[in-house]
Scaffold this motif. Structure first.
Motif, PDB file in Angstrom:
ATOM      1  N   LEU A 232      -0.827   3.492   3.991  1.00 56.82           N
ATOM      2  CA  LEU A 232      -1.344   4.767   3.570  1.00 56.82           C
ATOM      3  C   LEU A 232      -0.836   5.729   4.128  1.00 56.82           C
ATOM      4  CD1 LEU A 232      -2.861   6.063   1.382  1.00 56.82           C
ATOM      5  CD2 LEU A 232      -5.059   5.700   2.611  1.00 56.82           C
TER       6      LEU A 232
ATOM      7  N   ALA B 211      -2.342  -2.221   6.283  1.00 59.70           N
ATOM      8  CA  ALA B 211      -2.439  -1.463   4.961  1.00 59.70           C
ATOM      9  C   ALA B 211      -2.728  -0.184   5.151  1.00 59.70           C
ATOM     10  CB  ALA B 211      -3.424  -2.528   4.008  1.00 59.70           C
TER      11      ALA B 211
ATOM     12  N   VAL C  78       0.855  -1.063   0.095  1.00 59.69           N
ATOM     13  CA  VAL C  78      -0.038   0.207  -0.045  1.00 59.69           C
ATOM     14  C   VAL C  78       0.926   1.255   0.039  1.00 59.69           C
ATOM     15  CG1 VAL C  78      -1.505   1.498   1.396  1.00 59.69           C
ATOM     16  CG2 VAL C  78      -2.062  -1.147   0.980  1.00 59.69           C
TER      17      VAL C  78
END
Length: 579
Positions: A122, A118, A69
């Protein structure tokens, strides 16, 4: 960064890099916690597997989801930051990390933690994409002080992350997740309170720019090399804790030793090796060393002591590789530095994300030694990939590379003096003591009956996969113009130059030496650096490279002291006096 302040003219002492506004400390604190992010979970991997009844391959997905990610997000963070501004990007990234780190701590399943990691990835991409630029824009004491602070945060995060993870993990595997959430929440509040709104870039970055940049052979080649390197690196990071057979506290101590070597070799040793042997030769030797270390881990996977020692030793190779791979990418890239760093980060983190997943599948199907042998092979495979870009890297280091020049360039400011007398050249950067150094060099020029040429060094910092400009070209021109106006009022004949650099201090020093030879300079003057004497006089620094390459006299000017000629011997003396 702004031009040197007027108050610099009144004193000769550069501001300490650690005397900073609250905004800088808020972001630097967040940087430390962010850099803890990967090493923090290493000590709890075996405990997670045991508590949640998960296999090592399932637990490895904590790395895969986080890094993949992060990799994809690296493609858009430049666009996001240019559209919404640096502070909003920082705040958004910090808020996302707080939320998903806390959710990971509350999760009761390995699948839940993998998903929340994940989201954490980000937030981390949004944060790291702008943190260096914000520190550079907000720091006092000049560009050098900002980079010292960022590198300090990087080193602390890498070294302390495993230690904190081990201590909190000894209480509960949930501890490191909640610890990050609390610390990042503090950083979020401090950022909201102290970091001002920074101006948006005049031109927005296209979200497709990093992918388009990979069409350039040099950038793609170095990116693939970084992908292979990170495959081996994250195989070790994700799977080495299991054969060590240690508890969370002990694992934390092992990876703290590893992190200390990563930080030390990244900041202090890599630049010196690069300056002495060149980027590519050091990378070749380093990749061979990493392959040997990984093969030792694979062969000794049944002996915990062998694995422990090999992992700690690998920190030295990883520190060198992290620094020089990034420098290589920036040298061969014909695109803007932030775009190049995003493209490089995408490939780099993709390799790191896929490796733990593949290693888990291999370990489940065979035995635990096979992923490490594969990691050793990927280190070796990176060598011929690097060799494919060797010519481009060498050309970039000698100013004949592909596309737009990425090595140091000179831009004149102001009319050239009509006198044919050889000039005295003075090199200064964007820091508070610049005016004092220029004035000291002006006295040297006046005493020798020479005109003065002010060379303002405009640098791009490269730390890990991040790049940030100290100032834009117009700010650099304004700084040089201010020097020339002040000198003209004092009757000093002078002209200016802007030396654009890409973070390779030695290359800038060699370029300055060539320029001095071209203009027939009588001498080149440098002042004390705000980075301190150890950094200024170390091998690989601008001052050391200039001293070794110059055909004329190089002098160190200090207000109130006689100019001191610099030679290899005096550089050694100055280093020794500072250590």
């Amino acid at each position: 960064m702004s031009a040197p302040h007027a108050k610099a003219a009144g004193h000769g002492t550069a501001a300490s890099p650690f005397q900073q506004p609250k905004a800088v400390w808020a972001v630097a604190f967040a940087c430390v916690i962010s850099f803890m992010g990967i090493g923090l979970v290493d000590p709890i991997l075996p405990a997670l597997a045991q508590s949640l009844h998960a296999s090592p391959s399932q637990v490895s997905l904590l790395f895969s989801s986080y890094l993949i990610v992060t990799a994809v997000a690296m493609l858009i963070v430049g666009w996001f930051s240019s559209r919404f501004g640096a502070k909003r990007t920082l705040v958004t990234g910090l808020a996302v990390i707080v939320v998903f780190a806390a959710l990971a701590g509350t999760s009761g399943s390995i699948d839940g933690i993998v998903g929340f990691r994940a989201g954490w990835g980000l937030g981390n991409a949004l944060f790291i994409a702008t943190s260096l630029a914000v520190i550079v824009a907000s720091a006092s004491g000049g560009f050098g002080g900002a980079i010292i602070l960022y590198e300090t945060a990087l080193g602390l995060g890498i070294a302390v992350g495993p230690l904190l993870g081990g201590e909190l993990g000894a209480i509960s595997w949930r501890g490191p997740f909640f610890g990050v959430a609390v610390l990042m929440a503090i950083a979020l509040v401090a950022t909201l309170a102290f970091v001002p709104n920074l101006p948006k870039p005049e031109r927005r970055t296209s979200p497709l720019a990093p992918l388009k940049a990979l069409r350039h052979r040099g950038l793609l080649t170095m990116g693939i090399m970084a992908l292979l390197y990170n495959w081996g690196f994250f195989t070790m990071l994700g799977y080495a804790p299991y054969p060590m057979e240690l508890d969370a506290h002990q694992l934390g101590l092992v990876f703290t030793g590893w992190g200390l070597l990563v930080a030390a070799f990244s900041v202090f040793f890599a630049p010196r090796l690069q300056a002495r042997y060149g980027t590519a030769p050091v990378l070749y030797a380093n990749l061979v060393g990493l392959s040997i270390v990984m093969a030792v881990i694979a062969a000794g996977v049944a002996t915990p002591t062998v694995v422990i020692v090999a992992v700690i030793v690998s920190g030295a190779f990883i520190g060198i590789n992290n620094t020089l791979t990034t420098q290589a990418v920036m040298l061969v890239s014909p695109v803007e530095r932030p775009v190049a760093s995003s493209a490089y980060g995408f490939l780099r983190f993709i390799g790191g994300g896929l490796a733990p997943y593949a290693a888990g599948k291999l370990a489940d199907a065979t035995d635990l030694s096979v992923p490490f042998y594969l990691g050793a092979a990927t280190f070796l495979l990176a060598i011929p990939v690097l060799a494919c870009g060797h010519r481009l890297l060498r050309q970039a280091e000698t100013r004949t590379g592909e596309g737009k020049p990425v090595t140091p360039t000179f831009t004149p400011v102001g009319p050239a003096p009509s006198t044919g007398t050889p000039p005295v050249v003075v090199a200064v950067g964007a820091h508070e003591g610049a005016a004092v150094i220029v004035d000291a060099a002006a006295r040297l020029a006046r005493d020798s009956g020479s005109p003065l040429e002010v060379v303002h060094v405009q640098q791009t910092a490269v730390v890990e996969e991040q790049a940030a400009d100290a100032e834009d070209f117009e700010q650099a021109r304004a700084t040089v113009t201010a020097h020339l106006d002040r000198l003209a009022a004092e009757g000093v004949v002078a002209r200016g130059q802007i030396l654009g650099s890409v973070g390779d201090h030695a290359a800038a020093g060699r370029a300055l030496a060539r320029h001095a030879a071209e203009v027939g300079a009588r001498a080149v003057a440098v002042g004390r650096s705000p980075r301190g004497p150890l950094a200024q006089f170390a091998d690989g620094s601008l001052t050391a490279a200039l001293t070794h390459a110059a055909t004329c006299t190089v002098v160190l000017v200090d207000p109130g002291s006689e100019p001191r000629p610099l030679t290899a011997a005096t550089l050694s003396e100055l280093r020794g006096a500072a250590s």
